[in-house]
Design a protein around this motif. Structure first.
Motif, PDB file in Angstrom:
ATOM      1  N   ASP A   1       0.828  -1.188   0.000  1.00 46.52           N
ATOM      2  CA  ASP A   1       0.000   0.000   0.000  1.00 46.52           C
ATOM      3  C   ASP A   1       0.880   1.263   0.000  1.00 46.52           C
ATOM      4  OD1 ASP A   1       0.866   0.383   2.626  1.00 46.52           O
ATOM      5  OD2 ASP A   1      -1.008  -0.258   3.526  1.00 46.52           O
ATOM      6  N   GLU A   2       0.255   2.416   0.119  1.00 42.41           N
ATOM      7  CA  GLU A   2       0.991   3.685   0.080  1.00 42.41           C
ATOM      8  C   GLU A   2       1.925   3.884   1.270  1.00 42.41           C
ATOM      9  OE1 GLU A   2      -3.004   3.995   1.779  1.00 42.41           O
ATOM     10  OE2 GLU A   2      -2.438   3.590  -0.271  1.00 42.41           O
ATOM     11  N   ASP A   3       1.726   3.100   2.346  1.00 45.12           N
ATOM     12  CA  ASP A   3       2.603   3.188   3.522  1.00 45.12           C
ATOM     13  C   ASP A   3       3.740   2.172   3.479  1.00 45.12           C
ATOM     14  OD1 ASP A   3       1.080   5.245   4.670  1.00 45.12           O
ATOM     15  OD2 ASP A   3      -0.326   3.797   5.540  1.00 45.12           O
ATOM     16  N   GLY A   4       3.804   1.388   2.411  1.00 40.59           N
ATOM     17  CA  GLY A   4       4.867   0.396   2.282  1.00 40.59           C
ATOM     18  C   GLY A   4       4.538  -0.956   2.902  1.00 40.59           C
ATOM     19  N   ASN A   5       3.314  -1.135   3.356  1.00 36.68           N
ATOM     20  CA  ASN A   5       2.904  -2.412   3.925  1.00 36.68           C
ATOM     21  C   ASN A   5       2.518  -3.376   2.808  1.00 36.68           C
ATOM     22  OD1 ASN A   5       3.068  -1.490   6.677  1.00 36.68           O
ATOM     23  ND2 ASN A   5       1.197  -0.331   6.266  1.00 36.68           N
ATOM     24  N   PRO A   6       2.865  -4.666   2.946  1.00 33.23           N
ATOM     25  CA  PRO A   6       2.511  -5.616   1.882  1.00 33.23           C
ATOM     26  C   PRO A   6       1.006  -5.838   1.804  1.00 33.23           C
ATOM     27  CG  PRO A   6       3.480  -6.764   3.754  1.00 33.23           C
ATOM     28  CD  PRO A   6       3.586  -5.291   4.038  1.00 33.23           C
ATOM     29  N   LYS A   7       0.522  -6.039   0.578  1.00 29.81           N
ATOM     30  CA  LYS A   7      -0.893  -6.367   0.361  1.00 29.81           C
ATOM     31  C   LYS A   7      -1.069  -7.858   0.612  1.00 29.81           C
ATOM     32  CE  LYS A   7      -4.387  -6.627  -3.253  1.00 29.81           C
ATOM     33  NZ  LYS A   7      -5.514  -5.808  -2.991  1.00 29.81           N
ATOM     34  N   ASP A   8      -2.096  -8.216   1.336  1.00 31.18           N
ATOM     35  CA  ASP A   8      -2.391  -9.626   1.585  1.00 31.18           C
ATOM     36  C   ASP A   8      -2.959 -10.229   0.296  1.00 31.18           C
ATOM     37  OD1 ASP A   8      -3.207 -12.146   2.406  1.00 31.18           O
ATOM     38  OD2 ASP A   8      -4.382 -11.423   4.101  1.00 31.18           O
ATOM     39  N   ILE A   9      -2.219 -11.161  -0.301  1.00 29.57           N
ATOM     40  CA  ILE A   9      -2.657 -11.791  -1.545  1.00 29.57           C
ATOM     41  C   ILE A   9      -2.963 -13.284  -1.315  1.00 29.57           C
ATOM     42  CG2 ILE A   9      -1.629 -10.116  -3.110  1.00 29.57           C
ATOM     43  CD1 ILE A   9       0.756 -12.005  -3.442  1.00 29.57           C
ATOM     44  N   THR A  10      -3.349 -13.605  -0.091  1.00 33.73           N
ATOM     45  CA  THR A  10      -3.752 -14.974   0.229  1.00 33.73           C
ATOM     46  C   THR A  10      -4.918 -15.384  -0.675  1.00 33.73           C
ATOM     47  OG1 THR A  10      -3.078 -14.672   2.529  1.00 33.73           O
ATOM     48  CG2 THR A  10      -4.615 -16.482   2.063  1.00 33.73           C
ATOM     49  N   GLY A  11      -4.827 -16.572  -1.277  1.00 35.28           N
ATOM     50  CA  GLY A  11      -5.880 -17.079  -2.148  1.00 35.28           C
ATOM     51  C   GLY A  11      -5.750 -16.646  -3.599  1.00 35.28           C
ATOM     52  N   TYR A  12      -4.803 -15.754  -3.903  1.00 35.98           N
ATOM     53  CA  TYR A  12      -4.603 -15.314  -5.278  1.00 35.98           C
ATOM     54  C   TYR A  12      -3.914 -16.422  -6.082  1.00 35.98           C
ATOM     55  CZ  TYR A  12      -5.734 -10.351  -4.520  1.00 35.98           C
ATOM     56  OH  TYR A  12      -6.360  -9.167  -4.262  1.00 35.98           O
ATOM     57  N   GLU A  13      -4.013 -16.300  -7.385  1.00 38.14           N
ATOM     58  CA  GLU A  13      -3.299 -17.173  -8.315  1.00 38.14           C
ATOM     59  C   GLU A  13      -2.476 -16.302  -9.240  1.00 38.14           C
ATOM     60  OE1 GLU A  13      -5.827 -20.014 -10.239  1.00 38.14           O
ATOM     61  OE2 GLU A  13      -6.656 -20.706  -8.341  1.00 38.14           O
ATOM     62  N   ALA A  14      -1.459 -16.914  -9.860  1.00 33.83           N
ATOM     63  CA  ALA A  14      -0.575 -16.159 -10.743  1.00 33.83           C
ATOM     64  C   ALA A  14      -0.100 -17.043 -11.889  1.00 33.83           C
ATOM     65  CB  ALA A  14       0.617 -15.620  -9.961  1.00 33.83           C
ATOM     66  N   ALA A  15       0.299 -16.386 -12.973  1.00 32.69           N
ATOM     67  CA  ALA A  15       0.835 -17.102 -14.134  1.00 32.69           C
ATOM     68  C   ALA A  15       1.865 -16.223 -14.830  1.00 32.69           C
ATOM     69  CB  ALA A  15      -0.283 -17.469 -15.104  1.00 32.69           C
ATOM     70  N   MET A  16       2.906 -16.863 -15.333  1.00 34.96           N
ATOM     71  CA  MET A  16       3.937 -16.175 -16.096  1.00 34.96           C
ATOM     72  C   MET A  16       4.286 -17.031 -17.309  1.00 34.96           C
ATOM     73  SD  MET A  16       7.861 -15.227 -15.061  1.00 34.96           S
ATOM     74  CE  MET A  16       8.603 -16.705 -15.716  1.00 34.96           C
ATOM     75  N   GLN A  17       4.420 -16.376 -18.452  1.00 34.30           N
ATOM     76  CA  GLN A  17       4.885 -17.057 -19.655  1.00 34.30           C
ATOM     77  C   GLN A  17       6.065 -16.300 -20.233  1.00 34.30           C
ATOM     78  OE1 GLN A  17       1.583 -17.497 -22.364  1.00 34.30           O
ATOM     79  NE2 GLN A  17       0.922 -19.382 -21.359  1.00 34.30           N
ATOM     80  N   VAL A  18       6.995 -17.067 -20.781  1.00 36.61           N
ATOM     81  CA  VAL A  18       8.143 -16.519 -21.505  1.00 36.61           C
ATOM     82  C   VAL A  18       8.041 -17.056 -22.926  1.00 36.61           C
ATOM     83  CG1 VAL A  18      10.654 -16.511 -21.695  1.00 36.61           C
ATOM     84  CG2 VAL A  18       9.583 -16.485 -19.430  1.00 36.61           C
ATOM     85  N   ARG A  19       8.110 -16.132 -23.903  1.00 37.21           N
ATOM     86  CA  ARG A  19       8.007 -16.524 -25.311  1.00 37.21           C
ATOM     87  C   ARG A  19       9.097 -15.828 -26.123  1.00 37.21           C
ATOM     88  NH1 ARG A  19       2.542 -18.119 -27.014  1.00 37.21           N
ATOM     89  NH2 ARG A  19       1.204 -18.169 -25.182  1.00 37.21           N
TER      90      ARG A  19
END
Length: 102
Positions: A1-19
């Protein structure tokens, strides 16, 4: 956030591709996926409370041909929310053939 605290991303999913990609004179072309990392395949690990995403690759995952590559990393709030994915980072890099022989 704007104060430098981490955002809780519990339950999120992510994907990365390299092409691989080519630049003009022909129009940009993205080739087949060279590296794929997702929370589903275990190559992206999310630490929800710390707001961190770790990329975990084996040496064999990095066995790609020399050339130019493009990547991006997307994150979303879990199953069914893929249409609201946010691109966190994107970029280009080059893989050069080995130079030093031992």
């Amino acid at each position: 956030d704007e104060d430098g605290n981490p955002k809780d991303i519990t339950g999120y999913e992510a994907a990365m591709q390299v092409r691989p990609y080519k630049t003009p004179p022909k129009a940009e072309f993205l080739g087949d996926v060279a590296i794929e990392a997702t929370t589903d395949n275990g190559k992206l690990v999310i630490d929800g409370l710390e707001g961190a995403i770790q990329l975990v690759l084996r040496r064999s995952d990095l066995d790609v041909d020399a050339g130019k590559y493009r990547f991006d990393l997307l994150i979303w709030q879990g199953p069914g929310d893929e249409e609201n994915a946010v691109r966190l980072v994107a970029g280009d890099f080059s893989v050069r053939p080995a130079v030093t022989e031992i």
